[in-house]
Design an enzyme around this catalytic site. Structure first.
Site, PDB file in Angstrom:
ATOM      1  N   LYS A  73       0.861  -1.173   0.000  1.00 18.83           N
ATOM      2  CA  LYS A  73       0.000   0.000   0.000  1.00 18.83           C
ATOM      3  C   LYS A  73       0.904   1.232   0.000  1.00 18.83           C
ATOM      4  O   LYS A  73       1.417   1.637   1.037  1.00 18.83           O
ATOM      5  CB  LYS A  73      -0.922  -0.015   1.219  1.00 18.83           C
ATOM      6  N   GLU A 106       9.537   1.502  10.790  1.00 22.66           N
ATOM      7  CA  GLU A 106      10.555   2.533  10.606  1.00 22.66           C
ATOM      8  C   GLU A 106       9.844   3.870  10.715  1.00 22.66           C
ATOM      9  O   GLU A 106       9.081   4.246   9.818  1.00 22.66           O
ATOM     10  CB  GLU A 106      11.253   2.381   9.249  1.00 22.66           C
ATOM     11  N   CYS A 158      13.121  11.439   7.686  1.00 23.68           N
ATOM     12  CA  CYS A 158      13.208  10.975   9.069  1.00 23.68           C
ATOM     13  C   CYS A 158      14.629  11.086   9.610  1.00 23.68           C
ATOM     14  O   CYS A 158      14.827  11.189  10.815  1.00 23.68           O
ATOM     15  CB  CYS A 158      12.700   9.547   9.185  1.00 23.68           C
ATOM     16  N   GLU A 194       9.311  16.229  15.790  1.00 26.83           N
ATOM     17  CA  GLU A 194       9.673  16.149  14.371  1.00 26.83           C
ATOM     18  C   GLU A 194       8.827  17.121  13.560  1.00 26.83           C
ATOM     19  O   GLU A 194       7.596  17.013  13.515  1.00 26.83           O
ATOM     20  CB  GLU A 194       9.476  14.721  13.866  1.00 26.83           C
TER      21      GLU A 194
END
Length: 484
Positions: A173, A248, A282, A380
């Protein structure tokens, strides 16, 4: 008009509904895709299940699978320009960067091909003269893969070829914002010789397609890359039927500069580390930790260099920072910048979106005077925003570096080998760069501590995520003695 890829063919969505992707830089429609549903995932999982349970892929030799993975890499190289252009249009990243990522993706497929021939178990002949123990490593089964929008082809290439190398099948996906290159990859792999049903791609939204894939009882492993918040939802869904889950997730990565470092060498990697891919990364070095003895000088140099970064049309080969993926992400960046200006830090550069006839662009931004408790130092942002903090001692910088829920990566610059290894051993992160930043190789594992995820991708350990261990015990010769 593009459909799902199920069972080796283009397959219409069961409902017939469609959605489009829009270029973040040009506000133009890029692709028209099938809007998947849970029933489409069910069809894809059935195809993957049949391909695993009864198809040839898990039963091929490692050499046969390796040959096909290498052929897929060759086709990625052949179609580099087309794949890179599509990825640039859907993601907003600079075209030169996208082309480099296609090269890196092909390299991942080639490395995974080597694992197809080297994944093995163990034998134990020290259990006694009439005993032999075997530990077999077998493919885990059907792997569900959910990938994000920031590195579409690269991230699926960190998962798919490694799962294929050991004989697994897959249902993918991709992000609804950037599905194009993943669908093209599935077709290229089929042309290279991957049998029908081994790779399946269903496009659509996370709430319907992603959720069903995460919880599907016939999926054996889930591999997810994305935000920590969504990762928690994926893990919860997978946990309901106890499937293995590899995550992750996010990062708030420290980039540490000691006073004895080669500041000339560190400058460009610092700027690259935070503004690469518009900061939508990231691994972004979004926290710059400076020894207070060189903080003022180095801050000025960072600001001076950041002013020169070419921001603009990602199809222009001169562009280094392209467009922000969508309006919600742009608004999120603006909120963090606003918070940074009101919490006591100093806005030294940027801080505003760039007015353009089309698209969404944001200035490279620098805050200094940041302290560890501030949101811009802990959370973040996923945008081109750098937060600069200072430290006095090694112990203090280790404490600041670890003062976050994340633990994905960290970088440090020093001429002192003792400092390098003391700090790297005490920072809780999955990757530490010493006198470099954001280098990556297929041979080296990637993953994080804490809220940065579970498991590791890349390297020879990557196949652990996609295999099961089976113990086989053998008695040799006649039997003596009895229980009674």
């Amino acid at each position: 008009m593009v459909h799902h890829w199920i069972g080796g063919t283009n397959t219409r969505s069961e409902t017939g509904d469609r959605f489009t992707t829009v270029s973040p830089a040009h506000d133009a429609t890029v692709g028209d895709y099938a809007l998947g549903t849970a029933s489409d995932i069910d069809r894809a999982v059935r195809a993957a299940r049949v391909a695993f349970d009864a198809g040839p892929w898990p039963r091929m030799s490692g050499q046969e699978r390796a040959s096909i993975l290498n052929a897929t890499a060759d086709l990625i190289d052949t179609h580099n320009d087309d794949l890179a252009r599509l990825e640039t249009l859907e993601s907003g990243k600079p075209i030169t960067q996208a082309k480099a990522e296609m090269n890196a993706a092909a390299d991942l497929w080639r490395y995974a091909a080597t694992l197809a021939r080297h994944t093995c178990g163990e034998a134990y002949n020290s259990l006694g003269e009439n005993k032999l123990g075997l530990v077999l490593r077998e493919p885990a089964g059907v792997v569900g893969m959910i990938t994000p929008w920031n590195f579409p082809l690269l991230i699926i290439s960190q998962k798919l070829p490694f799962a294929l190398s050991v004989g697994c099948t897959a249902v993918i996906k991709p992000s609804e914002l950037t599905p194009g290159t993943t669908l093209q990859l599935a077709g290229l792999a089929h042309d290279a010789g991957v049998p029908k049903g081994v790779i399946n791609v269903v496009t659509g939204l996370g709430a319907s397609v992603g959720s069903r894939l995460s919880e599907h009882p016939d999926v054996d492993v889930i591999s997810f890359t994305g935000s920590t918040a969504v990762g928690r939802q994926v893990a919860a869904a997978a946990g309901r039927n106890l499937k293995r889950c590899s995550l992750e997730l996010g990062g708030k990565n420290p980039h540490i500069i000691f006073a004895d470092a080669d500041l000339d060498a560190a400058l460009d990697p610092v700027v690259f580390g935070v503004y690469f891919n518009m900061g939508e990364c990231c691994n972004s070095g979004s926290r710059l930790l400076l020894d207070e003895r060189i903080a003022q000088e180095f801050t000025e140099r960072v600001i001076e260099l950041a002013r020169t970064i070419p921001v603009g049309d990602p199809l222009d080969p001169a562009t280094k920072v392209g467009a922000i993926i969508n309006i919600p992400q742009l608004e999120k960046i603006k909120r963090y910048v606003s918070n940074g200006t009101t919490c006591g830090s100093r806005l030294r550069l940027g801080g505003h979106s760039i007015p353009t006839p089309t698209g969404r662009f944001f200035e490279p931004t620098v805050f200094d005077g940041v302290t560890p408790e501030m949101a811009i130092a802990r959370e973040e942002i996923f945008g081109p925003v750098l937060s600069i903090l200072t430290f006095k001692t090694k112990e203090e910088t280790i404490q600041i570096a670890n003062d976050t829920l994340y633990g994905l990566s960290a970088g440090l610059w020093t001429a002192n080998v003792d400092t390098a290894f003391e700090v790297s051993r005490n920072i809780r992160a999955g990757t530490i760069w010493i006198n470099c930043f954001m280098d990556g190789y297929p041979e080296l594992p990637f993953g994080g501590y804490g809220d940065s995820g579970l498991g590791r991708e890349l390297g020879r350990f990557s196949t652990d995520e996609f295999t099961e261990l089976k113990t086989v015990q053998l008695h040799i010769g006649g039997h003596t003695g009895s229980w009674l």
